[in-house]
Design a protein around this motif. Structure first.
Motif, mmCIF file in Angstrom:
data_model
loop_
_atom_site.group_PDB
_atom_site.id
_atom_site.type_symbol
_atom_site.label_atom_id
_atom_site.label_comp_id
_atom_site.label_asym_id
_atom_site.label_seq_id
_atom_site.Cartn_x
_atom_site.Cartn_y
_atom_site.Cartn_z
ATOM 1 N N PRO B 10 20.072 52.264 14.396
ATOM 2 C CA PRO B 10 19.183 52.881 13.408
ATOM 3 C C PRO B 10 17.709 52.634 13.713
ATOM 4 O O PRO B 10 17.368 51.696 14.400
ATOM 5 N N SER B 12 14.043 52.211 11.838
ATOM 6 C CA SER B 12 13.346 51.969 10.562
ATOM 7 C C SER B 12 11.847 52.038 10.793
ATOM 8 O O SER B 12 11.336 51.384 11.712
ATOM 9 N N SER B 84 14.662 59.990 5.221
ATOM 10 C CA SER B 84 15.729 59.071 5.612
ATOM 11 C C SER B 84 17.057 59.817 5.659
ATOM 12 O O SER B 84 17.530 60.344 4.651
ATOM 13 N N LYS B 109 15.540 55.506 8.804
ATOM 14 C CA LYS B 109 15.210 55.020 7.470
ATOM 15 C C LYS B 109 13.697 54.888 7.376
ATOM 16 O O LYS B 109 13.087 54.191 8.201
ATOM 17 N N LEU B 111 10.735 53.506 5.176
ATOM 18 C CA LEU B 111 10.553 52.506 4.125
ATOM 19 C C LEU B 111 9.298 52.796 3.310
ATOM 20 O O LEU B 111 8.229 53.002 3.868
#
Lengths: 113, 112
Positions: B10, B12, B84, B109, B111
């Motif tokens: 993933p 981020s 996301s 993702k 944030l």
């Protein structure tokens, strides 16, 4: 607008059972596809159809069968279910590759125990 | 060798960052290149579509195709938490078989 409709959404099968995943589209699309999606593995093509009466194998056809008797429907049959067939199954359709847009259903989550 | 390779992540990033997603491929017959976005427990939706080489921009999204390197990219500017999702590249050849081949997908993702 219904688009691509898949049923059932969830199903648990025992090893050796058989079942059919249903897929119907109301957009008059000639091209229809079945994919399976395993975690971290993307979408793998099982079977596809370019029109009623015409089907062909994709990347992972073993253990599955399809038929396409009408433009609208493209059912996927699992014979003798195995744990390796636990996956999320997506049906998709498109009118033409000129737009690149595959329309997907919501998916059918199958578990084989 | 897989026909299409994609880093699964993933990935981020903080809100507002520029995101770069990439795929490589081996089949020189691919001429149609697509990016799909898939939210959790949903089917994929088409985000961008490019025919042959070049760039295509749509709002905060830019798709690039470099056929000489067999490399495609998706850039997301000013990324938002709503971005996301899992991003899948897909390719189609001109051979007439109508087989869309997908990458493994990259989980992103953003944030807040």
């Amino acid at each position: 607008n219904a688009g691509v409709t898949q049923t059932p959404k969830f199903r648990i099968l025992k090893i050796g059972q058989s079942m059919t995943l249903q897929c119907a589209q109301d957009m008059n699309h000639n091209y229809m596809y079945w994919y399976r999606q395993d975690p971290g593995m993307g979408l793998k093509l099982i079977y596809y159809s370019v029109g009623a009466g015409i089907t062909d194998k994709g990347e992972v056809p073993n253990g599955y069968n399809v038929s396409r008797s009408t433009t609208e429907d493209f059912p996927l049959r699992l014979e003798l279910a195995a744990p390796s067939q636990t996956s999320v199954y997506f049906c998709a359709s498109t009118a033409s590759r000129d737009t690149g847009e595959l329309f997907f259903g919501e998916g059918s989550r199958l578990t084989v125990l | 060798q897989k026909e299409v390779e994609q880093d699964p992540g993933p990935l981020s990033v903080p809100e507002g960052a520029i995101v770069s997603l990439n795929c490589t491929y081996s089949n020189s017959a691919f001429q149609y290149f697509m990016w799909y976005r898939q939210y959790s427990r949903k089917g994929p939706e088409l985000l961008m579509y490019t025919y042959s080489s070049g760039n295509k921009e749509d709002g905060r999204f830019t798709a690039q195709v470099d056929k000489s390197s067999k490399y495609i990219s998706l850039f997301i500017r000013d990324s938002q938490p709503s971005d996301s999702a899992t991003y899948l590249c897909a390719m189609l050849s001109l051979s007439g078989t109508y087989k869309y081949i997908f990458g493994t997908g990259t989980r992103l993702k953003v944030l807040a």
